[in-house]
Each structure stands twice: as C-alpha cells, then as structure tokens.
Design an enzyme around this catalytic site. Structure first.
Site, PDB file in Angstrom:
ATOM      1  N   PRO A  92       0.789  -1.232   0.000  1.00 50.62           N
ATOM      2  CA  PRO A  92       0.000   0.000   0.000  1.00 50.62           C
ATOM      3  C   PRO A  92       0.827   1.290   0.000  1.00 50.62           C
ATOM      4  CG  PRO A  92      -0.246  -1.177   2.085  1.00 50.62           C
ATOM      5  CD  PRO A  92       0.722  -1.969   1.263  1.00 50.62           C
ATOM      6  N   TYR A  93       2.134   1.185  -0.094  1.00 47.58           N
ATOM      7  CA  TYR A  93       2.967   2.398  -0.025  1.00 47.58           C
ATOM      8  C   TYR A  93       2.690   3.347  -1.198  1.00 47.58           C
ATOM      9  CZ  TYR A  93       7.024   5.450   0.178  1.00 47.58           C
ATOM     10  OH  TYR A  93       7.843   6.556   0.222  1.00 47.58           O
ATOM     11  N   TYR A  94       2.683   2.823  -2.404  1.00 52.13           N
ATOM     12  CA  TYR A  94       2.492   3.705  -3.564  1.00 52.13           C
ATOM     13  C   TYR A  94       1.110   4.368  -3.591  1.00 52.13           C
ATOM     14  CZ  TYR A  94       7.029   2.503  -5.512  1.00 52.13           C
ATOM     15  OH  TYR A  94       8.366   2.356  -5.707  1.00 52.13           O
ATOM     16  N   LYS A 147       1.153   7.195  -1.086  1.00 56.66           N
ATOM     17  CA  LYS A 147       1.858   8.385  -1.577  1.00 56.66           C
ATOM     18  C   LYS A 147       1.020   9.078  -2.656  1.00 56.66           C
ATOM     19  CE  LYS A 147       5.389   9.539  -0.201  1.00 56.66           C
ATOM     20  NZ  LYS A 147       5.641  10.381   1.017  1.00 56.66           N
TER      21      LYS A 147
END
Lengths: 222, 222
Positions: free
Chosen positions: A133-135, A138
C-alpha cells in the site's frame, strides 16, 4: 526561511536539517515525535518541536506556527505494517497539509516516490505493486496536497541510497526509467526548490544524472 | 434503472441485489470477483459481471458499461489486513469512481461508515480510532467521490445488524449519537436514494429510528 522539517529524525530529514543549518538563508525547525530525538537535535543547536503525525492537526499546526515553509520527509518505513502506511504516509501528509493551511504557511515541499503518480494508470508499471500500500498512500497524499491550494513541490526520488552526494540529477515530470539517487541529493533538491519560486505547484521524478540540481530545476517545465 | 452492484456478494450487496430484482423499476447487475460467486447469482437469474476492485479501472469500467448507476457496497471486511483496507476500501472506491466516469455513469451511491466524515476533526470521537485504518480509508474514499463531479449519495450507516428490516430510521448529515441499523434497511436506503433525485450530491449518517426511509430522505436538507 524558517523550514519546519517533518520527519526530521528520518534518513533524509537528518541530512536536510544539517544542510539547512549550514545554509546562509534558511533555518531548520526539526519536528520529531519522541523526546529522545528532540534531545539529540537540541544538542546540535537545532530548534525543535515535538508533535506526532498520528496526533491532531492542531498539534502539528501549533508546531508549525513559527515556520515559513514545511519540508515533509516523514515516512513509516519498511519495517512497520500497512496500518502505519495509512496513518503516516497518507494520513500524516494530509494532517500536515491541513496544519500548514491552519498556520498560514503556503510553501510545502514533500518527498514522494518515483512512479507513484502512475498508480491509477492502466497499465501501471508492475513494480508499483511490489511495495504493497505504499504507492497508493503516496499517490493519495500527493493528490490531497495538489488540491490544497498550497504552493507545493512534489519531489519523487527513485531508489534512495546513502552514497555520497553527486549533485547531478535527471529530472522530469515523469521519467520513463527508474534509478538511484542519494539521500543527500534529495535533501539538496528540497533546499534548491525552496530557493526557486518556479518550482511552486510543480512535481517531478528525479534520479541520479548529469545535470546540476539547480540547473535541472530551472529546466523543469510542466 | 440498471444498477451495477459492486460488492454484490457482500452482506449488504446480496440483500440489495435481491431487492433490486424484486423492484418494479430497477434491475441489478451483480459485480463479483470470483467465478463461484458469479454462478450463484446466475442461478438466481441475476445478470452478473466479473471484475476485481484490485484490478484495473478499465476492467471495472467495462463491467459497468450497461449500467445507469453504481451502488458500491464492497468492503474488505474485518478479517483481512490493513493492506486490503487500502486496496479495497480506499483504492477500490477510487477505481470504481473513475470507472463510472469512464463509462459515462453519473449516479453513484456508496455505503460508507457513520462518523467517518469526522476523521480529520479535532477532537474526533474516540471510537473512530478503534477500527484502525478503516475510517480514514472511508473518509478519503468519500472525499474522492465528492470531488469527482458524479451525482453521489454517501450513506453512512451505524453498526450493521442482520435483524429484520425496520423500515424506519434516524437520518442527518451528521448524527451526534451512533446506533444500529439493519443491512436490509441500508439496502432499502440505497434503492430509495436512487429513486429520489434530491439525494444527489448528498451525504448522511443513518441509524434505526422512527421515520420511514422515504420520508427521512425527503426531509434531508444540507
């Protein structure tokens, strides 16, 4: 310019604080969430404020009250779970943006991630799916900032390294390739963006390259 | 109205599909992500499409091409991790919204969560912190929908129960108290919202109460 560094104890944040401290025209305020982090900065003669991105907007706004600009370098890091990705990388950014508005601060420079702007595109690069879920965090955080009315600069570096600064980069709104960039160069890009009003309301990918940072920022057209 | 039910196999979605099938003026298209779910609906004579909220916008848009409206009842549920909260509850909603735009569908009714609109408020209700990243996911998803230009209706039910439908509710843009509501009543609210053009660009909390659903929707003013 008094720059509140959010994520001052992080790997880019620490370098940024030092560079701001050494600069002629800027002055860092290190925002940290733990008292021991605060002490370390105080020993270095750095102005510090204690506030938590998982706390309230008003706490962050209070921490930002003396600042002219915000540099957001915080991140939950790779060792925490997806809940922290939501609470820090997305929600923390949103709170910082709202805090900036509440504190009357227009200038907001953020470290994002190369390629994240392509998150909703179809097809998007396969590697966007690799960091969970990082992208998307961001991506949604940057969208919030872009809709905020603030004078944002969104810096999307490639893979961060701890190598020596190179001072030369390849920079464009969207790069077709990925690559490495040093944390020191990213910190310098933040400072040079603060010094260049033409980077307001701009966003760009950046990796190691052949063009001096200041020149690459000047050449940036969107 | 042909209504694409996203999350058709979920606990609210199943009831909604049945109610739409029984209605005089609507027609469900059940969107599911697994083939066995698809078969079950086909046996009931329900039109079905296969698409995954974790897939691409164009897949969802293709699934939506025959629909006049979208009812979004999907949720990652309590048994999956925070990564799914990001990918389904937030990102899935965003993709569905973008798919609706791509397919030329203006009408979008979504099941959100009571209180989630207070996420960024300070102080916000303590219980908002209890479900981890679920509330911010719903908050940011709803924000995306509100900024989309679509004719949204955001239904924010309290605690969902499987009790018999009551048909009477308490409904307001923001309720100061929480409470229960049956899944059947939530499904009915979606249908009655589709039937009431005044619910376009509206959002509301809703729990069990004393006012018939249609009447409560009529009284809604924002």
């Amino acid at each position: 310019m008094k720059v509140l560094v959010i994520g001052a104890h992080g790997s880019v944040g620490k370098i940024l604080v030092k560079k701001l401290q050494e600069s002629q025209n800027h002055f860092p305020i290190a925002m940290v969430r733990k008292k021991d982090q605060l002490e370390a900065f105080k020993e270095q003669g750095v102005e510090t404020v204690l506030a938590d991105l998982e706390g309230s907007i008003s706490d962050i706004s209070q921490a930002a009250k003396d600042a002219d600009a915000i540099a957001f370098t915080a991140g939950s890091g790779g060792s925490t779970g997806a809940d922290k990705t939501m609470f820090v990388d997305l929600d923390g950014t949103v709170k910082a943006v709202e805090a900036a508005k509440d504190a009357g601060i227009d200038r907001f420079v953020i470290v994002s991630a190369l390629g994240s702007q392509q998150w909703l595109e179809d097809p998007h690069p396969d590697w966007l799916d690799q960091l969970g879920p990082y992208y998307p965090a961001k991506f949604y955080a940057d969208q919030w900032l872009k809709n905020s009315g603030l004078d944002y600069t969104i810096v999307r570096p490639g893979l961060l390294s701890d190598d020596e600064a190179e001072g030369k980069v390849k920079l464009a709104k969207t790069l077709v390739e990925s690559g490495k960039i040093t944390r020191s160069d990213v910190a310098q890009i933040i400072i040079d963006s603060l010094d260049n009003d033409d980077t307001r309301k701009k966003e760009f990918d950046v990796i190691s390259g052949d063009t001096p940072i200041k020149e690459a920022l000047k050449e940036l057209e969107q």
